[in-house]
Design a protein around this motif. Structure first.
Motif, PDB file in Angstrom:
ATOM      1  N   ALA A  62       0.829  -1.205   0.000  1.00  0.00           N
ATOM      2  CA  ALA A  62       0.000   0.000   0.000  1.00  0.00           C
ATOM      3  C   ALA A  62       0.863   1.255   0.000  1.00  0.00           C
ATOM      4  O   ALA A  62       0.486   2.279  -0.571  1.00  0.00           O
ATOM      5  CB  ALA A  62      -0.926   0.000   1.211  1.00  0.00           C
ATOM      6  N   ASN A  63       2.037   1.188   0.637  1.00  0.00           N
ATOM      7  CA  ASN A  63       2.944   2.341   0.696  1.00  0.00           C
ATOM      8  C   ASN A  63       3.718   2.544  -0.596  1.00  0.00           C
ATOM      9  O   ASN A  63       4.363   3.578  -0.771  1.00  0.00           O
ATOM     10  CB  ASN A  63       3.953   2.158   1.832  1.00  0.00           C
ATOM     11  N   THR A  64       3.655   1.559  -1.499  1.00  0.00           N
ATOM     12  CA  THR A  64       4.435   1.658  -2.740  1.00  0.00           C
ATOM     13  C   THR A  64       3.502   1.975  -3.908  1.00  0.00           C
ATOM     14  O   THR A  64       3.228   3.126  -4.179  1.00  0.00           O
ATOM     15  CB  THR A  64       5.234   0.362  -2.974  1.00  0.00           C
ATOM     16  N   ALA A  65       2.992   0.965  -4.566  1.00  0.00           N
ATOM     17  CA  ALA A  65       2.117   1.217  -5.721  1.00  0.00           C
ATOM     18  C   ALA A  65       0.892   0.329  -5.712  1.00  0.00           C
ATOM     19  O   ALA A  65       0.195   0.223  -6.712  1.00  0.00           O
ATOM     20  CB  ALA A  65       2.892   1.016  -7.023  1.00  0.00           C
ATOM     21  N   GLY A  66       0.627  -0.324  -4.566  1.00  0.00           N
ATOM     22  CA  GLY A  66      -0.449  -1.291  -4.532  1.00  0.00           C
ATOM     23  C   GLY A  66       0.017  -2.609  -5.112  1.00  0.00           C
ATOM     24  O   GLY A  66       1.128  -2.720  -5.632  1.00  0.00           O
ATOM     25  N   GLY A  67      -0.829  -3.629  -5.014  1.00  0.00           N
ATOM     26  CA  GLY A  67      -0.443  -4.900  -5.594  1.00  0.00           C
ATOM     27  C   GLY A  67      -1.225  -6.068  -5.044  1.00  0.00           C
ATOM     28  O   GLY A  67      -2.334  -5.904  -4.528  1.00  0.00           O
TER      29      GLY A  67
END
Length: 440
Positions: A62-67
């Motif tokens: 969530a802190n990066t780009a989702g996934g």
């Protein structure tokens, strides 16, 4: 749910619709792990260490780009899908347990996490777990044991691994969050100003000696919408705009009424598609939009020199429809997060006569007759919730219309409720006939 488009391309299917066959193809194709994809063989343990690991993995994405995290696919310690390895469900550690861990171990809570068990058709009685999380506008999300807020860590994905942010990096993430909120305000002002210019040009244009549209349509309600996590939709060629126009036209057919459905043709605009008529509007490539629909302002036949009258019920229904259309377009572009909305009432006939709200021709609000309010009504809603639940669209529209009506002396909407209901028994036959997308 809006997730990285790369995942759909890599897996051949949107993560929300994955099947065991899709997972087997991922194994056959040796689909690699990445910043937005994590294959896990074993389910998380029920210990504090296991709970922390689950929270860390979800927060990092969530802190990066989702996934997406898929549990039950062995990576063979080679960082790619190596073998399907589903397992028997673990008593007491299902969806409720997963969501409880995420709620108690992550601050702030990561919104819109998808938690889905996937039954194995090949291995009877065994399952996989598919966890999906869109990029978050509330990042950074910190991981800490319950009641231990002073010992937290912020994690991000780094390639196929997870790393902990340094203090200076955490500070920058917070600055980014606050700057994004400021950017949203600037963006919605830009969308509003551009849309208002387009609407004004349409209303005052005369063709072939005919009267300008403002002659017939003096009153309008407009809705500007900006998603917090912008999308991307190609709008640079005529083919692009025609495709986008058709898409929006089809999406608008699924609203509670059809009054957000645009009229042909699609018109050119820089990185946008425009349309004129009822409604008039602009669709931007980042998922933002501006839509305008007429409001019924007319003379009081019993008192021609008195205040004009405006239909309250029609305004309420129109705002629900416009909110749905704006959210549908934003989601279509891949936007995610929250949807910032701003609604305004306009009068273009130059009249300064006050207006009194009416529920029917025989009943009107006994409040003061006032000019249309100049101040916008603003609110924010969860984009995915509005798209997936018509009642959530009603909740958001109710918040907007409540503020507009309060400025006109009405205590509350007449047909919309804060709980997300439309009181259809209060509609006349004409409005009830418009209500094509609602089941009471």
């Amino acid at each position: 749910m809006s997730l990285p488009a790369r995942l759909t391309a890599a897996l051949g299917q949107h993560p929300d619709h994955l099947t065991e066959d899709d997972l087997q193809r991922a194994v056959d194709n040796q689909v690699p792990e990445s910043a937005d994809l994590d294959w896990k063989k074993d389910f998380y343990k029920g210990t504090d260490a296991g709970k922390k690991e689950l929270a860390k993995d979800v927060a990092a994405m969530a802190n990066t780009a989702g996934g997406m995290i898929v549990i039950g696919v062995d990576d063979g310690k080679q960082d790619h899908a190596h073998k399907l390895d589903p397992f028997e469900p673990i008593p007491g550690r299902g969806e409720e347990w997963i969501r409880s861990v995420l709620a108690n171990w992550i601050q702030p809570v990561v919104p819109n996490v998808g938690v889905r068990p996937l039954k194995s058709a090949v291995h009877e009685g065994k399952i996989y777990w598919v966890l999906t999380m869109p990029p978050s506008t509330q990042a950074p999300h910190a991981v800490a044991a319950p009641s231990n807020d002073y010992n937290f860590r912020v994690h991000v994905r780094h390639g196929t691994t997870t790393r902990t942010l340094a203090e200076s990096e955490i500070a920058q993430r917070y600055r980014d969050r606050f700057q994004a909120a400021s950017d949203d305000v600037d963006r919605i002002r830009h969308v509003t100003d551009a849309g208002l210019g387009h609407l004004s040009a349409y209303l005052t244009r005369t063709l072939g000696g005919s009267n300008a549209p403002v002659t017939y349509y003096p009153g309008w309600v407009t809705l500007s919408a900006v998603p917090s996590l912008r999308g991307s939709y190609p709008l640079t060629t005529q083919a692009d705009r025609n495709t986008a126009f058709k898409c929006f036209h089809d999406l608008a057919c699924h609203g509670v009424t059809l009054r957000a459905r645009p009229e042909h043709p699609a018109l050119v605009g820089r990185r946008q598609v425009r349309f004129e008529g009822l409604p008039t509007g602009q669709l931007h490539q980042d998922g933002s939009s501006y839509t305008a629909q007429t409001i019924n302002i007319h003379n009081d036949q019993r008192d021609p020199d008195g205040p004009d009258l405006m239909s309250q019920r029609a305004l309420e229904l129109d705002l629900v429809t416009l909110v749905q259309a704006a959210a549908a377009w934003a989601a279509e572009t891949g936007a995610a997060g929250d949807l910032m909305l701003s609604a305004v009432l306009h009068r273009y006939d130059g009249s300064d006569k006050p207006v009194r709200l009416i529920v029917t021709d025989d009943f009107f609000q006994r409040g003061p007759a006032l000019p249309l309010p100049a101040a916008p009504a603003e609110t924010t809603g969860d984009l995915s919730a509005i798209v997936s639940d018509k009642r959530e669209a009603v909740v958001v529209a109710c918040a907007l219309v409540s503020d507009l009506l309060a400025d006109m002396g009405a205590h509350q909407p007449h047909i919309l409720t804060p709980e997300g209901n439309i009181l259809t028994d209060r509609l006349n036959d004409g409005l009830r006939h418009q209500l094509t997308g609602w089941e009471s």
